[in-house]
Write a protein that holds these residues in place. Structure first.
Motif, PDB file in Angstrom:
ATOM      1  N   VAL A  54       0.839  -1.196   0.000  1.00 14.24           N
ATOM      2  CA  VAL A  54       0.000   0.000   0.000  1.00 14.24           C
ATOM      3  C   VAL A  54       0.876   1.249   0.000  1.00 14.24           C
ATOM      4  N   MET A  55       1.915   1.235   0.815  1.00 15.22           N
ATOM      5  CA  MET A  55       2.796   2.396   0.911  1.00 15.22           C
ATOM      6  C   MET A  55       3.502   2.670  -0.411  1.00 15.22           C
ATOM      7  N   LEU A  56       3.961   1.612  -1.060  1.00 15.69           N
ATOM      8  CA  LEU A  56       4.666   1.781  -2.332  1.00 15.69           C
ATOM      9  C   LEU A  56       3.753   2.271  -3.450  1.00 15.69           C
ATOM     10  N   SER A  57       2.463   2.039  -3.298  1.00 14.54           N
ATOM     11  CA  SER A  57       1.524   2.443  -4.344  1.00 14.54           C
ATOM     12  C   SER A  57       0.889   3.804  -4.078  1.00 14.54           C
ATOM     13  N   LEU A  58       1.344   4.510  -3.038  1.00 11.59           N
ATOM     14  CA  LEU A  58       0.835   5.859  -2.799  1.00 11.59           C
ATOM     15  C   LEU A  58       1.153   6.763  -3.986  1.00 11.59           C
ATOM     16  N   PRO A  59       0.262   7.671  -4.347  1.00 11.15           N
ATOM     17  CA  PRO A  59       0.554   8.578  -5.463  1.00 11.15           C
ATOM     18  C   PRO A  59       1.837   9.363  -5.224  1.00 11.15           C
ATOM     19  N   GLY A  60       2.654   9.449  -6.251  1.00 16.07           N
ATOM     20  CA  GLY A  60       3.869  10.241  -6.162  1.00 16.07           C
ATOM     21  C   GLY A  60       4.960   9.632  -5.323  1.00 16.07           C
ATOM     22  N   THR A  61       4.939   8.284  -5.139  1.00 12.19           N
ATOM     23  CA  THR A  61       5.956   7.639  -4.315  1.00 12.19           C
ATOM     24  C   THR A  61       7.354   7.897  -4.840  1.00 12.19           C
ATOM     25  N   TYR A  62       7.496   8.026  -6.154  1.00 14.85           N
ATOM     26  CA  TYR A  62       8.835   8.152  -6.752  1.00 14.85           C
ATOM     27  C   TYR A  62       9.092   9.542  -7.331  1.00 14.85           C
ATOM     28  N   ARG A  63       8.378  10.556  -6.845  1.00  8.86           N
ATOM     29  CA  ARG A  63       8.629  11.912  -7.330  1.00  8.86           C
ATOM     30  C   ARG A  63       8.379  12.912  -6.204  1.00  8.86           C
ATOM     31  N   PRO A  64       9.018  14.074  -6.270  1.00  6.99           N
ATOM     32  CA  PRO A  64       8.770  15.105  -5.261  1.00  6.99           C
ATOM     33  C   PRO A  64       7.304  15.546  -5.285  1.00  6.99           C
ATOM     34  N   GLY A  65       6.813  15.926  -4.132  1.00  6.44           N
ATOM     35  CA  GLY A  65       5.452  16.419  -4.057  1.00  6.44           C
ATOM     36  C   GLY A  65       4.413  15.344  -3.884  1.00  6.44           C
ATOM     37  N   GLY A  66       4.839  14.085  -3.747  1.00  6.49           N
ATOM     38  CA  GLY A  66       3.886  12.999  -3.557  1.00  6.49           C
ATOM     39  C   GLY A  66       3.590  12.776  -2.084  1.00  6.49           C
ATOM     40  N   TYR A  67       3.327  11.521  -1.753  1.00  7.10           N
ATOM     41  CA  TYR A  67       2.992  11.161  -0.377  1.00  7.10           C
ATOM     42  C   TYR A  67       4.141  10.395   0.269  1.00  7.10           C
TER      43      TYR A  67
END
Length: 364
Positions: A54-67
């Motif tokens: 679930v944590m890895l699938s949060l929006p913006g996991t791999y970019r600034p400004g995400g969760y």
């Protein structure tokens, strides 16, 4: 008991040992450090490991400004300091205070909050204690706001004055023996793996990371001050009342606190209640509910449905959330079909289609 060895994490999940003002424990992180924090609280006999996908699938996991995903091993579980015990007379107070201390340590003023099962029980307490710090709340198959065991109606009326039928005296001793023994097999019907397959996931589902989830369960702290905790003999069926130590006792309605405070909080974060259609752990006839077991003839001497019915856990949660709405809050109930107690593991894409938009919901 020594601090358990950490379970390997998925790529993109960072595990750290964190010491707050209250406890030293393992905390899992995902996403950018500057992202909007989302705090995940796991359920009973599990750990933060259960939240990784679930944590890895949060929006913006791999970019600034995400969760920014944050998931601690809670007191009494996983790699939390085994010397830190749960004072059950505070209900979920110890775990709620641990969560706030973690946010303080990380410099987090406000966060989204997600709680599953026991973590949902902690979430009720956090709502009453610090609603100003919660952006949104997501309850996933949460424990009843009135606690587990020994209540008979949607108002949470106790079956007995001493709350017999709740607490540590009713935990399955064979399951706990096998947890303490580190049994990861399927030779015993009460082994952790067998119990998870039967009661937590909807059969025939088996998680891809089943071994890691079982390993997390095997790191549950076992003992008279942990699980199952202590108990008190009672003249009332089923003749055990809650003691004062450990999670099973903390979950007793005896220590749930005054829910009237929930309706007075300001601000009132929007609440999303997600549940699995076939949840056997939290339902109106839960598999381990003493009233349900008594009605099925599995605990002798049941005094009958008028005295000790199965606890209407879903009805209790719905009634509380309806009052929350009437007091100015907002909530939505969503059922994910063909799933059990952990729909975020069983049907992650469907869970996220409901969960992710909620993170953008403005507070009332």
């Amino acid at each position: 008991m020594s601090i358990p060895t950490s379970i390997p994490t998925l790529a993109g999940v960072v595990a750290q040992t964190v010491t707050t003002a209250r406890i030293t424990t393992r905390v899992l992180f995902t996403g950018p450090e500057t992202g909007t924090p989302v705090l995940f609280l796991h359920g009973n006999v599990t750990s933060a490991t259960w939240w990784e996908e679930v944590m890895l699938s949060l929006p913006g996991t791999y970019r600034p400004g995400g969760y920014r995903g944050i998931a601690p091993d809670q007191r009494g579980f996983g790699a939390a300091d085994p010397n830190k015990k749960i004072d059950a007379t505070r209900g979920m107070g110890d775990l709620a205070d641990d969560a706030l201390a973690l946010l303080d340590h990380l410099g987090v003023a406000q966060a989204h909050l997600v709680g599953n099962s026991m973590g949902g029980s902690v979430t009720w307490r956090l709502l009453m204690a610090a609603s100003e710090r919660l952006l949104t709340v997501t309850l996933v198959n949460p424990g009843s706001p009135y606690g587990f065991g020994g209540t008979k109606d949607v108002q949470g009326t106790p079956c007995w004055e001493d709350f017999a039928g709740s607490g540590g005296g009713l935990a399955n001793p064979e399951f706990l023996r096998l947890v303490e023994a580190g049994d990861a097999g399927l030779d015993n019907a009460f082994s952790p793996r067998a119990v998870l397959r039967m009661l937590v996931y909807k059969p025939p589902f088996i998680p891809a990371r089943e071994d890691d989830l079982v390993a997390a369960t095997l790191r549950t702290h076992i003992g008279p001050e942990d699980l199952p905790g202590d108990s008190v003999e009672s003249p009332n069926w089923p003749f055990k009342a809650p003691g004062r130590w450990g999670m099973a006792n903390a979950a007793s309605p005896k220590y749930a606190g005054d829910l009237e405070g929930l309706y007075r909080i300001e601000p009132k974060p929007p609440i999303l209640w997600i549940r699995g259609s076939h949840d056997l752990a939290v339902s109106d006839a839960a598999a381990s509910c003493p009233g349900a077991l008594g009605a099925a003839g599995q605990i002798p001497g049941w005094p009958g449905a008028e005295v000790f019915p199965p606890q209407p856990m879903l009805g209790q949660t719905r009634a509380v959330l309806e009052r929350y709405r009437a007091a100015g809050g907002a909530y939505e109930e969503v059922v994910i079909q063909d799933t059990g107690h952990v729909p975020f593991i069983e049907k992650l894409p469907e869970f996220n289609r409901i969960f992710h938009p909620h993170l953008e919901t403005p507070r009332t």
